[in-house]
Design a protein around this motif. Structure first.
Motif, PDB file in Angstrom:
ATOM      1  N   GLY A 263      -1.395  -4.210   8.598  1.00 45.42           N
ATOM      2  CA  GLY A 263      -2.719  -3.728   8.214  1.00 45.42           C
ATOM      3  C   GLY A 263      -2.814  -3.509   6.700  1.00 45.42           C
ATOM      4  O   GLY A 263      -1.919  -3.881   5.938  1.00 45.42           O
ATOM      5  N   ASN A 264      -3.907  -2.882   6.267  1.00 43.94           N
ATOM      6  CA  ASN A 264      -4.114  -2.645   4.836  1.00 43.94           C
ATOM      7  C   ASN A 264      -3.155  -1.615   4.275  1.00 43.94           C
ATOM      8  O   ASN A 264      -2.870  -1.586   3.073  1.00 43.94           O
ATOM      9  CB  ASN A 264      -5.548  -2.194   4.571  1.00 43.94           C
ATOM     10  CG  ASN A 264      -6.543  -3.320   4.794  1.00 43.94           C
ATOM     11  OD1 ASN A 264      -6.227  -4.491   4.592  1.00 43.94           O
ATOM     12  ND2 ASN A 264      -7.744  -2.970   5.251  1.00 43.94           N
TER      13      ASN A 264
ATOM     14  N   GLY B 149       0.828  -1.196   0.000  1.00 47.91           N
ATOM     15  CA  GLY B 149       0.000   0.000   0.000  1.00 47.91           C
ATOM     16  C   GLY B 149       0.869   1.256   0.000  1.00 47.91           C
ATOM     17  O   GLY B 149       1.763   1.405  -0.827  1.00 47.91           O
ATOM     18  N   GLN B 150       0.648   2.129   0.968  1.00 43.96           N
ATOM     19  CA  GLN B 150       1.415   3.371   1.084  1.00 43.96           C
ATOM     20  C   GLN B 150       2.712   3.191   1.870  1.00 43.96           C
ATOM     21  O   GLN B 150       3.528   4.107   1.949  1.00 43.96           O
ATOM     22  CB  GLN B 150       0.556   4.444   1.767  1.00 43.96           C
ATOM     23  CG  GLN B 150      -0.676   4.840   0.998  1.00 43.96           C
ATOM     24  CD  GLN B 150      -0.311   5.535  -0.308  1.00 43.96           C
ATOM     25  OE1 GLN B 150       0.469   6.477  -0.321  1.00 43.96           O
ATOM     26  NE2 GLN B 150      -0.865   5.056  -1.404  1.00 43.96           N
ATOM     27  N   LEU B 151       2.882   2.023   2.477  1.00 46.67           N
ATOM     28  CA  LEU B 151       4.046   1.783   3.326  1.00 46.67           C
ATOM     29  C   LEU B 151       5.251   1.374   2.494  1.00 46.67           C
ATOM     30  O   LEU B 151       5.155   0.515   1.629  1.00 46.67           O
ATOM     31  CB  LEU B 151       3.731   0.681   4.343  1.00 46.67           C
ATOM     32  CG  LEU B 151       4.889   0.236   5.246  1.00 46.67           C
ATOM     33  CD1 LEU B 151       5.289   1.354   6.200  1.00 46.67           C
ATOM     34  CD2 LEU B 151       4.504  -1.026   6.025  1.00 46.67           C
TER      35      LEU B 151
ATOM     36  N   VAL C  64      -0.789  -1.386  11.509  1.00 40.73           N
ATOM     37  CA  VAL C  64      -0.723  -2.660  12.231  1.00 40.73           C
ATOM     38  C   VAL C  64      -2.118  -3.050  12.697  1.00 40.73           C
ATOM     39  O   VAL C  64      -2.834  -2.248  13.298  1.00 40.73           O
ATOM     40  CB  VAL C  64       0.219  -2.563  13.443  1.00 40.73           C
ATOM     41  CG1 VAL C  64       0.250  -3.892  14.201  1.00 40.73           C
ATOM     42  CG2 VAL C  64       1.638  -2.186  13.008  1.00 40.73           C
ATOM     43  N   GLU C  65      -2.485  -4.282  12.407  1.00 41.14           N
ATOM     44  CA  GLU C  65      -3.804  -4.806  12.782  1.00 41.14           C
ATOM     45  C   GLU C  65      -3.656  -5.766  13.959  1.00 41.14           C
ATOM     46  O   GLU C  65      -2.755  -6.607  13.975  1.00 41.14           O
ATOM     47  CB  GLU C  65      -4.404  -5.538  11.585  1.00 41.14           C
ATOM     48  CG  GLU C  65      -5.734  -6.211  11.850  1.00 41.14           C
ATOM     49  CD  GLU C  65      -6.209  -6.996  10.643  1.00 41.14           C
ATOM     50  OE1 GLU C  65      -6.895  -8.029  10.847  1.00 41.14           O
ATOM     51  OE2 GLU C  65      -5.890  -6.597   9.502  1.00 41.14           O
TER      52      GLU C  65
ATOM     53  N   LEU D 118       6.534  -7.842  10.183  1.00 35.92           N
ATOM     54  CA  LEU D 118       5.154  -7.943   9.703  1.00 35.92           C
ATOM     55  C   LEU D 118       5.073  -7.768   8.192  1.00 35.92           C
ATOM     56  O   LEU D 118       4.329  -8.472   7.507  1.00 35.92           O
ATOM     57  CB  LEU D 118       4.281  -6.895  10.402  1.00 35.92           C
ATOM     58  CG  LEU D 118       4.200  -6.957  11.937  1.00 35.92           C
ATOM     59  CD1 LEU D 118       3.256  -5.874  12.457  1.00 35.92           C
ATOM     60  CD2 LEU D 118       3.753  -8.325  12.417  1.00 35.92           C
ATOM     61  N   ALA D 119       5.851  -6.798   7.666  1.00 34.80           N
ATOM     62  CA  ALA D 119       5.775  -6.494   6.237  1.00 34.80           C
ATOM     63  C   ALA D 119       6.366  -7.609   5.378  1.00 34.80           C
ATOM     64  O   ALA D 119       5.977  -7.774   4.218  1.00 34.80           O
ATOM     65  CB  ALA D 119       6.495  -5.182   5.945  1.00 34.80           C
ATOM     66  N   ALA D 120       7.301  -8.374   5.924  1.00 35.75           N
ATOM     67  CA  ALA D 120       7.914  -9.456   5.157  1.00 35.75           C
ATOM     68  C   ALA D 120       6.916 -10.574   4.867  1.00 35.75           C
ATOM     69  O   ALA D 120       7.056 -11.298   3.875  1.00 35.75           O
ATOM     70  CB  ALA D 120       9.124 -10.004   5.905  1.00 35.75           C
TER      71      ALA D 120
END
Length: 232
Positions: free
Chosen positions: A228-229, A137-139, A217-218, A168-170
């Motif tokens: 998160g999204n 997304g934007q991250l 983060v969800e 988390l992103a991995a």
């Protein structure tokens, strides 16, 4: 078997920074926050190399080195905030293998550690190649540059916050328990509480909320956290 490095420094941020850098190079680490603890860890764990701060409570690094050298030839890399010739010569004469002055680059310390291991005949593992940027997304995350951004806005994160977000992103579809996050950041058995992870996640959310991001983060109740999204 991975080589084990003892990081002895009274600053927990420095220990954490070096532990992360060493892990990227395929090296394991253990930590000590004062001189007496460093001596005990060296005796109990028999590390392959010691990164030793000179200015520590309960026993300074000079004395630790002197006592270690009375019965051990373990490689020692000194850290010090004092960049003068007396300290440098004293450190080498006591039997230290190298010397780095604060502030330092973690990559420089790792490079010196690997060089020492090669010199003493150890076979260090291959250094991790440049890590690919992560995006969702934007991250955007740049693991090598330790930089995070949301769209075009940079977001300043601590080492632990960046480590959590990178974990988390991995694997954006995976829900990580708090224990799993701790293991990814510090290795199994590291003494840290679930509340500490929760605190870091709250800080992460607050920082990203400051640039308009509210879904980084969800939380999965009773399980842990996932990415998160991220505005996707």
């Amino acid at each position: 078997m991975p080589r084990t490095i003892l990081i002895a420094d009274d600053d927990p941020h420095i220990r954490q920074l070096l532990a992360f850098a060493l892990a990227k190079a395929g090296l394991e680490s253990i930590e000590a926050g004062d001189g007496e603890a460093a001596l005990q860890q060296a005796a109990d764990q028999a590390p392959d190399l010691i990164i030793l701060d000179i200015n520590m409570p309960r026993m300074d690094g000079i004395e630790v080195c002197r006592r270690l050298r009375a019965g051990s030839d373990v490689p020692i890399l000194f850290l010090s905030s004092r960049d003068d010739e007396i300290d440098r010569v004293l450190g080498i004469e006591l039997g230290a293998d190298d010397y780095v002055v604060k502030p330092f680059s973690p990559r420089e310390v790792v490079a010196r550690v690997m060089a020492i291991l090669r010199r003493v005949g150890a076979r260090p593992p291959a250094v991790e190649s440049a890590a690919a940027p992560l995006g969702h997304g934007q991250l955007r995350l740049d693991p090598d540059g330790w930089q995070a951004s949301w769209g075009e806005e940079p977001v300043a994160l601590t080492v632990t916050e960046f480590g959590i977000l990178r974990t988390l992103a991995a694997m954006p579809s995976k829900v990580f328990s708090r224990d799993a996050i701790i293991d990814r950041l510090h290795g199994p058995g590291f003494a840290i509480t679930d509340r500490t992870i929760d605190s870091h996640v709250r800080n992460l959310r607050a920082k990203f909320a400051g640039v308009g991001a509210n879904d980084v983060v969800e939380t999965r109740a009773g399980v842990g956290y996932r990415l998160g999204n991220c505005g996707a």
